[in-house]
Design a protein around this motif. Structure first.
Motif, short mmCIF file in Angstrom:
data_model
loop_
_atom_site.label_atom_id
_atom_site.label_comp_id
_atom_site.label_asym_id
_atom_site.label_seq_id
_atom_site.Cartn_x
_atom_site.Cartn_y
_atom_site.Cartn_z
N UNK A 161 32.34 47.07 34.39
CA UNK A 161 31.18 46.26 34.03
C UNK A 161 31.34 44.82 34.51
N UNK A 162 30.22 44.24 34.87
CA UNK A 162 30.18 42.83 35.26
C UNK A 162 28.86 42.25 34.78
N UNK A 163 28.95 41.19 34.00
CA UNK A 163 27.76 40.48 33.54
C UNK A 163 27.87 39.04 34.01
N UNK A 164 26.80 38.51 34.53
CA UNK A 164 26.85 37.15 35.09
C UNK A 164 25.79 36.27 34.43
N UNK A 165 26.00 34.98 34.53
CA UNK A 165 25.03 34.01 34.03
C UNK A 165 24.73 33.01 35.13
N UNK A 166 23.47 32.80 35.37
CA UNK A 166 23.03 31.77 36.30
C UNK A 166 21.57 31.47 36.05
N UNK A 167 21.17 30.26 36.34
CA UNK A 167 19.76 29.88 36.22
C UNK A 167 19.07 29.89 37.57
N UNK A 168 19.83 30.15 38.59
CA UNK A 168 19.28 30.14 39.93
C UNK A 168 18.47 31.41 40.21
N UNK A 169 17.54 31.28 41.11
CA UNK A 169 16.80 32.47 41.54
C UNK A 169 17.45 33.09 42.77
N UNK A 170 18.16 32.28 43.52
CA UNK A 170 18.89 32.78 44.69
C UNK A 170 20.39 32.69 44.41
N UNK A 171 21.04 33.81 44.48
CA UNK A 171 22.48 33.83 44.24
C UNK A 171 23.04 35.09 44.88
N UNK A 172 24.36 35.16 44.91
CA UNK A 172 25.04 36.28 45.55
C UNK A 172 26.14 36.79 44.63
N UNK A 173 26.30 38.07 44.62
CA UNK A 173 27.31 38.72 43.79
C UNK A 173 28.27 39.50 44.67
N UNK A 174 29.51 39.55 44.23
CA UNK A 174 30.56 40.17 45.02
C UNK A 174 31.47 41.01 44.12
N UNK A 175 32.10 41.98 44.75
CA UNK A 175 33.23 42.65 44.14
C UNK A 175 34.41 42.58 45.11
N UNK A 176 35.58 42.26 44.54
CA UNK A 176 36.83 42.26 45.30
C UNK A 176 37.82 43.19 44.62
N UNK A 177 38.67 43.78 45.42
CA UNK A 177 39.74 44.65 44.92
C UNK A 177 41.09 44.00 45.21
N UNK A 178 41.97 44.04 44.22
CA UNK A 178 43.33 43.52 44.43
C UNK A 178 44.31 44.63 44.11
N UNK A 179 44.79 45.34 45.12
CA UNK A 179 45.77 46.40 44.88
C UNK A 179 47.12 45.81 44.46
N UNK A 180 48.06 46.65 44.06
CA UNK A 180 49.37 46.15 43.61
C UNK A 180 50.07 45.26 44.64
N UNK A 181 49.76 45.42 45.90
CA UNK A 181 50.39 44.58 46.92
C UNK A 181 49.93 43.13 46.85
N UNK A 182 48.82 42.87 46.16
CA UNK A 182 48.43 41.49 45.85
C UNK A 182 47.31 40.89 46.67
N UNK A 183 47.00 41.45 47.83
CA UNK A 183 45.93 40.82 48.62
C UNK A 183 44.57 41.08 48.00
N UNK A 184 43.60 40.29 48.34
CA UNK A 184 42.24 40.44 47.83
C UNK A 184 41.36 41.05 48.93
N UNK A 185 40.76 42.16 48.59
CA UNK A 185 39.99 42.90 49.57
C UNK A 185 38.51 42.84 49.19
N UNK A 186 37.68 42.38 50.10
CA UNK A 186 36.24 42.31 49.87
C UNK A 186 35.66 43.72 49.84
N UNK A 187 34.82 44.01 48.84
CA UNK A 187 34.18 45.32 48.74
C UNK A 187 32.70 45.27 49.05
N UNK A 188 31.99 44.33 48.43
CA UNK A 188 30.55 44.31 48.60
C UNK A 188 29.97 42.94 48.29
#
Lengths: 115, 114
Positions: free
Chosen positions: A22-49
């Motif tokens: 689950x992800x819930x966000x708060x913003x008053x803007x009408x234009x915004x962007x949402x992301x998901x990142x994955x961090x496997x045990x190796x530690x790097x951050x991987x962009x998903x969407x």
């Protein structure tokens, strides 16, 4: 103020189960962007969407799917038929639609997939 | 070569020592960021730079300083390291934000202050 909440700190599932983060966000803007990142045990951050606020279409990529609902300010992430390789920390993030703002991250959800 | 390279990958240092973490990028992005990650707290912004002459504090800048040596290089310094600065540090880059793209991250630097 911008804020991202991931209420699930840790989740454990048995392999092949479906799981929703689950992800819930708060913003008053009408234009915004949402992301998901994955961090496997190796530690790097991987962009998903990346999803912009004007596109509420759900997206599916293989076993991954994302459900964006502006009415509830949610951007949930579902993994179907989970696998051990899905074990990771997953971060939801928000960026305003202006050129001078940074990405704000949620605290992350740690997913463990048990064989 | 990685788009965003952080050095060192791991570092153990003693309390009171000065330490520098380095970041270089080949993305051609003007914007660079330093974040730290602590368990349960997500990623918190330390400093960011929108171009070579622009440096800004993030939400947790106390105890840190930065230097933007060139468009491609952004270094983070701990002037006098303390144990609660033990964390995973990430450098990131981004475009000018008008298209709303996210960050490209380095692989992280795991810092332990003893």
């Amino acid at each position: 103020a911008q804020k991202v909440t991931q209420a699930q700190t840790e989740i454990s599932v048995v392999e092949k189960e479906d799981v929703t983060l689950d992800c819930v966000y708060e913003t008053r803007d009408t234009t915004y962007y949402l992301f998901w990142y994955k961090q496997p045990p190796s530690g790097e951050l991987v962009f998903l969407i990346r999803r912009n606020s004007f596109d509420e279409q759900n997206e599916i990529s293989g076993r991954y799917s994302w459900n964006f609902q502006k009415s509830t300010s949610s951007f949930n992430f579902t993994i179907t038929a989970s696998q051990v390789v899905d074990s990771a920390v997953y971060f939801c993030a928000l960026r305003r639609g202006t050129s001078y703002d940074k990405v704000i991250f949620g605290p992350g959800t740690s997913l463990s997939v048990i064989p | 070569d990685a788009d965003v390279t952080q050095t060192p990958r791991n570092r153990i240092t003693k309390t009171g020592k000065r330490i520098m973490l380095e970041c270089s990028q080949t993305k051609g992005h003007d914007r660079m960021y330093w974040y730290r990650q602590d368990p349960g707290l997500g990623l918190r912004l330390i400093y960011y730079s929108f171009d070579v002459k622009d440096i800004n504090k993030g939400e947790i800048s106390d105890g840190y300083s930065v230097s933007r040596q060139a468009q491609a290089k952004f270094s983070l310094s701990l002037e006098s390291a303390i144990p609660n600065q033990t964390a995973l540090y990430f450098c990131a880059t981004s475009d000018n934000g008008l298209l709303g793209y996210g960050y490209t991250f380095g692989s992280g630097t795991r810092l332990t202050v003893v």
